[in-house]
Design a protein around this motif. Sequence first.
Motif, short mmCIF file in Angstrom:
data_model
loop_
_atom_site.label_atom_id
_atom_site.label_comp_id
_atom_site.label_asym_id
_atom_site.label_seq_id
_atom_site.Cartn_x
_atom_site.Cartn_y
_atom_site.Cartn_z
N GLN A 189 0.83 -1.19 0.00
CA GLN A 189 0.00 0.00 0.00
C GLN A 189 0.87 1.25 0.00
OE1 GLN A 189 -3.24 -2.06 2.97
NE2 GLN A 189 -2.56 -0.02 3.38
N GLN A 190 0.34 2.32 -0.61
CA GLN A 190 1.03 3.60 -0.54
C GLN A 190 0.73 4.29 0.78
OE1 GLN A 190 -0.12 5.78 -4.02
NE2 GLN A 190 1.01 4.47 -5.42
N SER A 191 -0.40 3.98 1.37
CA SER A 191 -0.76 4.53 2.67
C SER A 191 -1.57 3.49 3.42
CB SER A 191 -1.58 5.82 2.52
OG SER A 191 -2.77 5.56 1.79
N PRO A 192 -1.44 3.44 4.74
CA PRO A 192 -2.17 2.43 5.51
C PRO A 192 -3.66 2.75 5.54
CG PRO A 192 -1.06 3.95 6.98
CD PRO A 192 -0.60 4.29 5.59
N PRO A 193 -4.50 1.76 5.81
CA PRO A 193 -5.93 2.02 5.93
C PRO A 193 -6.23 2.81 7.19
CG PRO A 193 -5.42 -0.22 6.59
CD PRO A 193 -4.16 0.35 6.03
N ILE A 194 -7.39 3.44 7.21
CA ILE A 194 -7.79 4.18 8.41
C ILE A 194 -8.04 3.20 9.55
CG2 ILE A 194 -9.57 5.66 9.41
CD1 ILE A 194 -10.04 6.75 6.55
N ALA A 195 -8.68 2.08 9.24
CA ALA A 195 -9.04 1.12 10.29
C ALA A 195 -8.62 -0.29 9.90
CB ALA A 195 -10.54 1.17 10.56
N ARG A 196 -8.22 -1.04 10.91
CA ARG A 196 -7.90 -2.46 10.74
C ARG A 196 -8.69 -3.23 11.80
NH1 ARG A 196 -2.86 -2.94 12.56
NH2 ARG A 196 -2.89 -0.81 13.34
N TYR A 197 -9.30 -4.33 11.37
CA TYR A 197 -10.15 -5.10 12.28
C TYR A 197 -9.81 -6.57 12.19
CZ TYR A 197 -14.27 -6.34 15.01
OH TYR A 197 -15.10 -6.79 16.01
N THR A 198 -9.69 -7.22 13.35
CA THR A 198 -9.44 -8.66 13.36
C THR A 198 -10.48 -9.36 14.23
OG1 THR A 198 -7.90 -8.53 15.24
CG2 THR A 198 -6.96 -8.37 13.03
N MET A 199 -10.87 -10.53 13.75
CA MET A 199 -11.84 -11.36 14.45
C MET A 199 -11.28 -12.78 14.46
SD MET A 199 -15.84 -11.87 13.40
CE MET A 199 -16.91 -13.06 14.21
N ASP A 200 -10.90 -13.26 15.63
CA ASP A 200 -10.34 -14.60 15.78
C ASP A 200 -11.38 -15.49 16.45
OD1 ASP A 200 -7.91 -13.98 14.61
OD2 ASP A 200 -7.02 -13.33 16.49
N ALA A 201 -11.78 -16.55 15.73
CA ALA A 201 -12.84 -17.44 16.21
C ALA A 201 -12.25 -18.81 16.50
CB ALA A 201 -13.94 -17.55 15.15
N GLY A 202 -12.46 -19.31 17.71
CA GLY A 202 -11.89 -20.58 18.10
C GLY A 202 -12.90 -21.55 18.67
N THR A 203 -12.62 -22.83 18.46
CA THR A 203 -13.37 -23.92 19.08
C THR A 203 -12.44 -24.60 20.07
OG1 THR A 203 -14.67 -24.26 17.06
CG2 THR A 203 -14.63 -26.06 18.67
N THR A 204 -12.86 -24.73 21.31
CA THR A 204 -12.02 -25.31 22.36
C THR A 204 -12.72 -26.53 22.95
OG1 THR A 204 -11.22 -23.09 22.90
CG2 THR A 204 -10.78 -24.83 24.49
N SER A 205 -11.99 -27.63 23.08
CA SER A 205 -12.57 -28.85 23.63
C SER A 205 -11.62 -29.48 24.64
CB SER A 205 -12.88 -29.85 22.50
OG SER A 205 -11.71 -30.13 21.74
N GLY A 206 -12.03 -30.58 25.25
CA GLY A 206 -11.21 -31.23 26.26
C GLY A 206 -11.19 -30.42 27.54
N PHE A 207 -10.08 -30.52 28.29
CA PHE A 207 -9.95 -29.78 29.54
C PHE A 207 -10.05 -28.28 29.29
CE2 PHE A 207 -7.32 -33.56 30.92
CZ PHE A 207 -8.27 -34.06 31.79
N GLY A 208 -9.58 -27.80 28.13
CA GLY A 208 -9.60 -26.38 27.84
C GLY A 208 -11.00 -25.80 27.83
N ALA A 209 -12.00 -26.60 27.44
CA ALA A 209 -13.37 -26.12 27.38
C ALA A 209 -13.98 -25.97 28.77
CB ALA A 209 -14.23 -27.08 26.55
N MET A 210 -13.33 -26.57 29.77
CA MET A 210 -13.85 -26.53 31.13
C MET A 210 -13.06 -25.62 32.05
SD MET A 210 -16.31 -28.46 30.56
CE MET A 210 -16.95 -28.40 32.21
N GLY A 211 -12.18 -24.80 31.48
CA GLY A 211 -11.39 -23.90 32.30
C GLY A 211 -10.05 -24.49 32.68
N GLY A 212 -9.75 -25.71 32.19
CA GLY A 212 -8.44 -26.30 32.44
C GLY A 212 -8.36 -27.02 33.77
#
Length: 408
Positions: A22-45
């Motif tokens: 890019q010649q110039s950066p965008p005004i805004a950048r947005y990220t959305m990270d979506a995860g599926t957690t199972s096992g012990f991790g799904a219960m708080g560890g």
Amino acid sequence: MALGISAVGTAVLAVTAYAAQQQSPPIARYTMDAGTTSGFGAMGGGLNGAMAMLTGRGGGAAHELILRLGSTRPAAGAPKADHFMPAGAGLGKSVPLVTPVAGKPGTSREGGPMGELPKARLYIFWGCGEHAPKGQPLVIDFSKLAKGQVPPGLYAQSLNLPGDWTVLPSASTTYGDWPNGKDAKAVPGNASLRGVHRIAASYSPEINFTLDRDFMPALQTQSQAMPSGAYSLSWKPVADATGYYAWGISAKLTDQSGKGGEVQEMVWWSSSATQQFGGALSDWMSPAAVSQLIAAKTVMPPSQTSCTVPAEVRQMGGDMTMANLSAYGPQNDFAFPPRPADAKIAWKPEWIARVRFRSTTMLALGMPGMDEMMAGTPSANPAAPPQSAKPKCKGLAGIAKRAAGLCE
């Protein structure tokens, strides 16, 4: 990349991919990270999670969302931003993206203090195989490390990942994220992300995009102790997975009764065939980055569905090794105006947005997986895992104590 630090922290990656084109950066950048957690991790560890599963107080998979908005604009008045979700997300009309207040703890996931170093030794192994090859483990004595005595081989080659960038408060004029101190509601287990998403803020152009994919399926694993002392680890293929990465950790405490004590020795193992640990590997990653790491034999290809944990890991770490398996997933990219098909045409987007997916599970090596433990056991409320009363894990010592079930 400092091995001891990157092994337990989320990597802070510079915004390079877009800036280079890019010649110039965008005004805004947005990220959305979506995860599926199972096992012990799904219960708080920890071990409380296992008991919750066995007694029917929860089960299945949990979902997580991490939303971050960064803008070059100052806010008009008090900063305000909201992500308006599809109805299927089960999070209400919208969730607020809160701007952290200076001097107060935030949720930005930006690099921060590691906490107190444990007075212990860390033994590091890597690679799949019944026995560790010569030259392993790499030994880190934290008491010496605190004095500046760095052991040979501590620094691994840094990961230069194509197409990966992140949104940070330090790189934004105005920043907001979710979950946060004002709103941290749990994402329902039956939530769906398919549909129209709109982000409206007092310091950013309005962002709109439509998702045609959803949370990844939960990982289903099996692990058994082998006669040699090694652990077998296998899993069912996950749809849309671009690659897999596993790691495990165990700890020996000064109080062996299980009631507490200080960390005495830790063992860390990674499935990577190369000396690469943690950092970006413990985060969401783009398909392009995963492809590069598969070629480098750092990440396992999507066709691989098993890995043997060396016997030496069990011999040095004891019979309780907590492991994490990640299935990296697809990515959706959006921008306005869209990128021109002709690369010679200058592209100056007002905003760019990225949605990444992954599926992770936590298990105790050599023990039945949660799907096996829960066979025939009804779930009281799979969408809302019970809250743990354990203290929060802090610093490097916390990583080991989490493995021992002493914190979360």
